[in-house]
Enzyme design. Sequence first.
Site, PDB file in Angstrom:
ATOM      1  N   TYR A 141       0.863  -1.609   0.670  1.00  0.00           N
ATOM      2  CA  TYR A 141      -0.291   0.314  -0.103  1.00  0.00           C
ATOM      3  C   TYR A 141       0.737   1.413   0.124  1.00  0.00           C
ATOM      4  CZ  TYR A 141      -3.308   3.757   1.876  1.00  0.00           C
ATOM      5  OH  TYR A 141      -3.869   4.733   1.996  1.00  0.00           O
ATOM      6  N   LYS A 195       0.934 -12.860  10.983  1.00  0.00           N
ATOM      7  CA  LYS A 195       1.802 -12.313  12.183  1.00  0.00           C
ATOM      8  C   LYS A 195       1.475 -12.539  12.701  1.00  0.00           C
ATOM      9  CE  LYS A 195       6.025 -12.450  14.147  1.00  0.00           C
ATOM     10  NZ  LYS A 195       7.210 -13.703  13.711  1.00  0.00           N
ATOM     11  N   ASP A 227       7.509 -16.369   9.725  1.00  0.00           N
ATOM     12  CA  ASP A 227       8.773 -17.007   9.888  1.00  0.00           C
ATOM     13  C   ASP A 227       8.765 -18.747  10.029  1.00  0.00           C
ATOM     14  OD1 ASP A 227       7.270 -16.748  12.101  1.00  0.00           O
ATOM     15  OD2 ASP A 227       8.435 -16.420  13.107  1.00  0.00           O
ATOM     16  N   ASP A 251       5.476 -11.646  -1.701  1.00  0.00           N
ATOM     17  CA  ASP A 251       6.722 -10.808  -2.612  1.00  0.00           C
ATOM     18  C   ASP A 251       7.732 -11.966  -2.182  1.00  0.00           C
ATOM     19  OD1 ASP A 251       7.334 -10.331  -3.990  1.00  0.00           O
ATOM     20  OD2 ASP A 251       8.412  -8.433  -2.745  1.00  0.00           O
ATOM     21  N   ASP A 255       8.955 -16.172  -4.062  1.00  0.00           N
ATOM     22  CA  ASP A 255      10.822 -16.620  -4.693  1.00  0.00           C
ATOM     23  C   ASP A 255      11.007 -17.574  -3.596  1.00  0.00           C
ATOM     24  OD1 ASP A 255      10.432 -14.134  -5.984  1.00  0.00           O
ATOM     25  OD2 ASP A 255      11.765 -13.458  -5.770  1.00  0.00           O
TER      26      ASP A 255
END
Length: 362
Positions: A141, A195, A227, A251, A255
């Site tokens: 954002y 989280k 995590d 994001d 990957d």
Amino acid sequence: MSENLRVAVIRGDGIGVEVTEAALAVVEAAMSRVGLPPFIYDEIHAGAGYFAETGQDIEPGGEARAGEADAIFLGAIGLPSIRHADGTEISPHLRLRDRFGLYAGVRPVKAYPNAPQRLADPRAAGIDMVILRESTEGLFYSAAAHGRSDIREGEVRDTLRITRETSEKLFHFGFRLAERRKARGRPGRLTCVDKANVFASMAFFRGIFDEIAPAYPQIETGYNYVDAQALDLIRRPWEFDVMVMENMFGDILSDLAGGLVGGMGMAACAEIGDETGLFQPAHGSAPDIMGQDRANPLAAVLSGALMLDYLGEKASQPALTDAAQLIEDAVERCFAQNALRPMEFGGDMGGQAMTKTLLSLI
Ligand code: ATP
């Protein structure tokens, strides 16, 4: 929805042009195999090359035309050597994402035989999962392009935004995706990655997940803190099916997950909103290999399969879904026979040879 489905095509820059050619050839072959006429294409000029020629990053009216199509296919956009005056790269596709509210970022991650696997455990051959990344809010954002950072002397604040409206749509999308995968033999499990133990925004996110889950009793649910999810993607990725998460988490983890099963040339991507969807390989324009027939076209080809699958559901045309399945099966079969050997993985096949092989098997 028009009877003849229309696809807006933005080939873009660098290898985007080459891999789009390959993807559309394979998509058309699959459609022809199931007795469907080809799409009506609307070619839209956009990208860094177009900007260098015209001073505009997309042709006039191009954005609106993209939104009028039933789906958008994009090769890759951007060249490091061509930038706006402020130094940022040319990226009209980010405006398309905003303008059409493409909130559901779908990143399938699947291990293919004879393709690189980074984990020694033989169970890594069974990796077949999807990262579902919210793509319009979260920490992005405040992405630089939106100018929403709170910049003060000696301090900068970026906002992570979670809204009920988008989260509800995202979770419904995730549960429906898990249902569709279950119908195809996958476990049918949706893991909420967050989280929630630290941030109010994330507790809110999880709370909405919990409100929606009872509507999908046949889908098993799970939670993981981001995590722990990163650790589990290395320790036991084969146990996950669909994982849904905030933009920034997605994001990073997409990957990481993509890296487990190959390289950028394998990473397909869909960005789906209420009205339309944009389909593109997750990689960029790769100027280091452009024009040399070295690009792996599979990310684009598999994005084409995602587009067929999306249109099959949107247009209630099961034959399109069958065409998508044909492509996925052909990729799987070719890898199993070691008939796809991308240069990206040290193999001897350029994009054209790989496309030819796929076309011969569809
Ligand atoms: P962007 O920021 O536009 O996504 P990027 O900087 O992440 O781009 P890419 O263009 O994705 O970079 O390329 C990164 C590296 O991966 C390059 O070295 C490129 O050669 C390689 N690469 C990317 N896509 C492919 C592909 N389809 N086939 C082979 N190699 C690829």
